[in-house]
Motif scaffolding. Structure first.
Motif, mmCIF file in Angstrom:
data_model
loop_
_atom_site.group_PDB
_atom_site.id
_atom_site.type_symbol
_atom_site.label_atom_id
_atom_site.label_comp_id
_atom_site.label_asym_id
_atom_site.label_seq_id
_atom_site.Cartn_x
_atom_site.Cartn_y
_atom_site.Cartn_z
ATOM 1 N N ILE A 69 0.646 -1.708 0.222
ATOM 2 C CA ILE A 69 -0.112 -0.058 -0.323
ATOM 3 C C ILE A 69 1.052 0.904 0.096
ATOM 4 O O ILE A 69 1.912 1.680 0.853
ATOM 5 C CB ILE A 69 -0.661 0.060 1.021
ATOM 6 C CG1 ILE A 69 -1.689 -1.586 0.852
ATOM 7 C CG2 ILE A 69 -2.181 1.174 1.170
ATOM 8 C CD1 ILE A 69 -3.079 -1.100 0.358
ATOM 9 N N VAL A 70 0.653 1.978 -0.625
ATOM 10 C CA VAL A 70 2.001 3.452 -0.705
ATOM 11 C C VAL A 70 0.075 4.726 -0.732
ATOM 12 O O VAL A 70 -1.084 4.646 -1.495
ATOM 13 C CB VAL A 70 1.699 3.260 -2.047
ATOM 14 C CG1 VAL A 70 2.270 5.140 -2.134
ATOM 15 C CG2 VAL A 70 3.024 2.622 -2.184
ATOM 16 N N ARG A 71 0.535 5.478 0.277
ATOM 17 C CA ARG A 71 -1.287 6.457 -0.014
ATOM 18 C C ARG A 71 0.106 7.686 0.256
ATOM 19 O O ARG A 71 0.613 7.918 1.708
ATOM 20 C CB ARG A 71 -1.780 6.262 1.541
ATOM 21 C CG ARG A 71 -3.164 7.011 1.733
ATOM 22 C CD ARG A 71 -3.244 6.761 2.856
ATOM 23 N NE ARG A 71 -4.430 5.288 3.136
ATOM 24 C CZ ARG A 71 -3.658 4.623 4.389
ATOM 25 N NH1 ARG A 71 -2.718 4.557 5.077
ATOM 26 N NH2 ARG A 71 -4.236 3.649 3.860
ATOM 27 N N ALA A 72 -0.823 8.900 -0.335
ATOM 28 C CA ALA A 72 -0.278 10.207 -0.176
ATOM 29 C C ALA A 72 -0.787 11.209 -0.145
ATOM 30 O O ALA A 72 -2.400 10.868 -0.523
ATOM 31 C CB ALA A 72 0.521 10.065 -1.330
ATOM 32 N N ALA A 73 -1.105 12.021 0.411
ATOM 33 C CA ALA A 73 -1.667 13.334 0.652
ATOM 34 C C ALA A 73 -0.925 14.292 0.091
ATOM 35 O O ALA A 73 0.535 14.439 0.295
ATOM 36 C CB ALA A 73 -1.643 13.624 2.295
ATOM 37 N N VAL A 74 -1.632 15.101 -0.537
ATOM 38 C CA VAL A 74 -1.355 15.610 -1.949
ATOM 39 C C VAL A 74 -1.816 17.453 -1.807
ATOM 40 O O VAL A 74 -3.578 17.237 -1.775
ATOM 41 C CB VAL A 74 -1.471 15.878 -3.620
ATOM 42 C CG1 VAL A 74 -0.405 16.501 -4.336
ATOM 43 C CG2 VAL A 74 -0.824 13.609 -3.665
ATOM 44 N N VAL A 75 -0.860 17.918 -1.833
ATOM 45 C CA VAL A 75 -1.377 19.612 -1.160
ATOM 46 C C VAL A 75 -1.602 20.152 -2.149
ATOM 47 O O VAL A 75 -0.695 19.851 -2.803
ATOM 48 C CB VAL A 75 -0.976 20.124 -0.198
ATOM 49 C CG1 VAL A 75 -2.185 21.915 -0.350
ATOM 50 C CG2 VAL A 75 -1.397 19.440 0.951
ATOM 51 N N ARG A 76 -2.730 21.043 -3.324
ATOM 52 C CA ARG A 76 -2.419 21.627 -4.315
ATOM 53 C C ARG A 76 -3.842 22.977 -4.437
ATOM 54 O O ARG A 76 -4.707 23.014 -4.166
ATOM 55 C CB ARG A 76 -2.514 21.218 -5.575
ATOM 56 C CG ARG A 76 -2.425 21.762 -6.783
ATOM 57 C CD ARG A 76 -2.838 20.693 -8.447
ATOM 58 N NE ARG A 76 -2.607 22.183 -9.452
ATOM 59 C CZ ARG A 76 -2.966 20.886 -10.683
ATOM 60 N NH1 ARG A 76 -2.836 19.944 -11.219
ATOM 61 N NH2 ARG A 76 -3.098 22.010 -12.381
ATOM 62 N N GLU A 77 -2.836 23.958 -4.442
ATOM 63 C CA GLU A 77 -3.217 25.378 -4.361
ATOM 64 C C GLU A 77 -4.567 25.129 -3.287
ATOM 65 O O GLU A 77 -5.998 25.943 -3.204
ATOM 66 C CB GLU A 77 -4.675 25.636 -5.617
ATOM 67 C CG GLU A 77 -3.719 26.237 -6.641
ATOM 68 C CD GLU A 77 -4.475 25.911 -8.360
ATOM 69 O OE1 GLU A 77 -5.594 25.969 -8.073
ATOM 70 O OE2 GLU A 77 -3.185 27.008 -8.792
ATOM 71 N N GLY A 78 -3.683 25.251 -1.918
ATOM 72 C CA GLY A 78 -5.233 25.115 -0.999
ATOM 73 C C GLY A 78 -5.954 23.579 -0.755
ATOM 74 O O GLY A 78 -5.866 23.321 0.599
ATOM 75 N N ARG A 79 -5.548 22.512 -1.275
ATOM 76 C CA ARG A 79 -6.801 21.736 -1.458
ATOM 77 C C ARG A 79 -6.297 20.850 -1.283
ATOM 78 O O ARG A 79 -5.118 20.073 -2.502
ATOM 79 C CB ARG A 79 -7.719 21.340 -2.592
ATOM 80 C CG ARG A 79 -8.739 22.858 -2.553
ATOM 81 C CD ARG A 79 -9.694 22.510 -4.000
ATOM 82 N NE ARG A 79 -8.645 23.011 -5.426
ATOM 83 C CZ ARG A 79 -8.654 23.901 -6.069
ATOM 84 N NH1 ARG A 79 -9.061 24.588 -5.615
ATOM 85 N NH2 ARG A 79 -8.429 23.421 -7.062
ATOM 86 N N GLU A 80 -6.693 19.936 -0.235
ATOM 87 C CA GLU A 80 -5.795 18.480 -0.130
ATOM 88 C C GLU A 80 -6.849 16.900 -0.440
ATOM 89 O O GLU A 80 -7.621 16.892 -1.128
ATOM 90 C CB GLU A 80 -5.822 18.143 1.129
ATOM 91 C CG GLU A 80 -4.909 16.808 2.086
ATOM 92 C CD GLU A 80 -4.356 17.195 2.915
ATOM 93 O OE1 GLU A 80 -3.389 17.720 3.183
ATOM 94 O OE2 GLU A 80 -5.057 16.187 3.462
ATOM 95 N N SER A 81 -5.805 16.854 -1.736
ATOM 96 C CA SER A 81 -5.852 15.537 -1.587
ATOM 97 C C SER A 81 -5.618 14.334 -1.683
ATOM 98 O O SER A 81 -4.544 14.062 -0.780
ATOM 99 C CB SER A 81 -6.090 14.968 -3.471
ATOM 100 O OG SER A 81 -6.736 16.015 -4.134
ATOM 101 N N LEU A 109 -4.054 9.110 -12.340
ATOM 102 C CA LEU A 109 -3.207 10.424 -12.772
ATOM 103 C C LEU A 109 -3.098 11.628 -12.915
ATOM 104 O O LEU A 109 -4.463 11.979 -13.317
ATOM 105 C CB LEU A 109 -2.662 9.737 -13.807
ATOM 106 C CG LEU A 109 -1.301 8.456 -13.900
ATOM 107 C CD1 LEU A 109 -1.631 7.962 -15.461
ATOM 108 C CD2 LEU A 109 -0.485 8.237 -13.597
ATOM 109 N N GLY A 110 -2.086 12.238 -12.254
ATOM 110 C CA GLY A 110 -2.307 14.038 -12.238
ATOM 111 C C GLY A 110 -2.398 14.775 -10.891
ATOM 112 O O GLY A 110 -2.766 16.122 -11.050
ATOM 113 N N THR A 111 -2.927 14.090 -10.168
ATOM 114 C CA THR A 111 -3.334 14.383 -8.973
ATOM 115 C C THR A 111 -2.439 14.537 -8.009
ATOM 116 O O THR A 111 -1.794 15.654 -7.562
ATOM 117 C CB THR A 111 -4.391 13.345 -7.636
ATOM 118 O OG1 THR A 111 -4.979 12.504 -8.607
ATOM 119 C CG2 THR A 111 -4.401 14.164 -6.454
ATOM 120 N N LEU A 112 -0.704 13.793 -8.547
ATOM 121 C CA LEU A 112 0.629 14.529 -8.269
ATOM 122 C C LEU A 112 1.497 14.363 -8.587
ATOM 123 O O LEU A 112 1.241 13.366 -10.210
ATOM 124 C CB LEU A 112 0.769 12.976 -7.030
ATOM 125 C CG LEU A 112 2.508 13.240 -6.588
ATOM 126 C CD1 LEU A 112 3.042 14.608 -5.875
ATOM 127 C CD2 LEU A 112 3.642 11.970 -5.519
#
Length: 410
Positions: A69-81, A109-112
């Motif tokens: 399992i790989v899990r990532a919290a990605v922040v872009r322009e103040g919004r987290e995915s 794809l594209g989220t990070l």
């Protein structure tokens, strides 16, 4: 864009690890074999659904485990995915986006977006053409994730066409001789079998030409857009006057290939028509050899250093500078396209560079939104760069934030 948190379970050497991250520069320090590269590999996998180190997923799963399992919290322009990937060797991988399952893993794809440079990237200069084709196609997907579907369609079409060519070799190699009856359908003549195979091949020709034209056209546009960024990055890193270039060499040959090599970007319909024409011209050769000889899978990107090809002529230091310039050029192209920085990953890179290149690289990356660096010893990275960010000590599968003794201004 930045990673706020990275979590892995049964990934490579890790039973489990929780890695808190933040914008700016983060250096993962630890002796070789402690798992630094495994962590940045996991980040790169979230961005591309592939490893920069191995071609298959099986080595990514810890020995004895059924999945990783790989899990990532990605922040872009103040919004987290939140992106979660389950890697299951021998079966379809599964993906979730913000805790909801997606139809296909490539839907995340594209989220990070990441740009990752590692020692393996020396193959971009010294390796076979497949390395440079993969570089272009990976960058296409990072730029516009929909190209992942086009790549997949092309690979499937190519596989089917090659299978047809191989299965029909006995028809074309027989010339005027009789084909053994067990190779024909009952009541079928050799002429009937050849006509049926030709008709089926014509269908696959059209499909290969259409999908291949889309991929070739996208590559040509990408190379045109990347060129100035590549040249600028190389000039800065190498501190030399010699220019680096990237030229597309098409397998279609003839006037079309000459125009492409001169930097022209024909429209997609022109690429389609040229591909069909060359497929017709080389059909007999392909039938006899049982393999597709025309298309983007046979194309090449030729890197030049001044008037000479880089492969075979560039020194070791020049080769490193070209490979690094390809990644940094990609970074600046994505920054320009998307309007936000991808995450820049430098995996054990500084140790491979001389003092001058280290310093120039450090200056280049100092303004990026997030940079992840791995190093065996702190001395490999310019002290002023590590002094501006965080240090994570990696040892025996454990990641420990270090209390920083430097101020941000030092």
């Amino acid at each position: 864009m930045h990673l706020r948190h990275l979590s892995v379970a049964d990934f490579r050497s890790y039973h489990g690890a929780e890695v808190p991250l933040s914008p700016g520069i983060t250096t993962l320090l630890g002796r070789n074999g402690q798992g630094k590269t495994n962590l940045v590999e996991a980040a790169g996998y979230v961005a591309s659904l592939a490893s920069h180190r191995v071609a298959s997923d099986a080595p990514l799963v810890r020995h004895g485990a059924e999945s990783a399992i790989v899990r990532a919290a990605v922040v872009r322009e103040g919004r987290e995915s939140i992106v979660e990937l389950e890697i299951v060797p021998g079966r379809s991988n599964r993906a979730r986006l913000n805790k909801s399952p997606v139809t296909r893993p490539r839907d995340v794809l594209g989220t990070l977006r990441t740009v990752l440079f590692a020692p393996e990237d020396l193959a971009l200069v010294k390796g076979d053409p497949g390395e440079r084709r993969r570089f272009l196609d990976d960058l296409l997907v990072a730029r516009q994730p929909r190209w992942a579907g086009v790549r997949s369609d092309y690979d499937k079409t190519l596989k089917q066409r090659n299978a047809l060519l191989r299965s029909g070799q006995h028809l074309w190699r027989s010339g005027g001789r009789r084909v053994p009856e067990h190779r024909l359908v009952p009541g079928e003549t050799l002429e009937d079998a050849r006509a049926a195979a030709e008709a089926t091949l014509g269908v696959w020709d059209d499909q290969l030409a259409r999908v291949g034209a889309a991929l070739t056209y996208a590559r040509l546009r990408l190379l045109r857009d990347l060129g100035p960024h590549l040249a600028q990055a190389y000039a800065t890193i190498s501190d030399a006057d010699t220019a680096v270039t990237a030229t597309y060499r098409s397998s279609l040959e003839g006037p079309f290939a000459e125009a492409v090599a001169a930097g022209e970007v024909p429209d997609q319909d022109e690429v389609y028509a040229a591909t069909l024409a060359v497929l017709r011209d080389r059909r007999r050769e392909e039938q006899e050899r049982g393999v597709t000889l025309v298309g983007p899978h046979r194309d090449e990107v030729v890197l030049g250093l001044g008037e000479l090809p880089a492969k075979g002529y560039a020194s070791h230091g020049e080769s490193w500078s070209i490979a690094l310039a390809m990644r940094l050029g990609s970074f600046h192209l994505l920054r320009q396209d998307v309007g936000t920085d991808p995450v820049l990953v430098l995996d054990d890179v500084f140790a491979e560079l001389d003092a001058g290149r280290r310093e120039r690289l450090a200056q280049l990356v100092s303004d990026c939104e997030q940079v992840l660096i791995t190093a065996a010893v702190a001395e490999d990275v310019p002290a002023w760069l590590t002094g501006r960010g965080r240090i994570l000590d990696v040892a025996d599968g454990t990641v420990t934030p270090r209390e920083h003794e430097h101020s941000a201004g030092e």
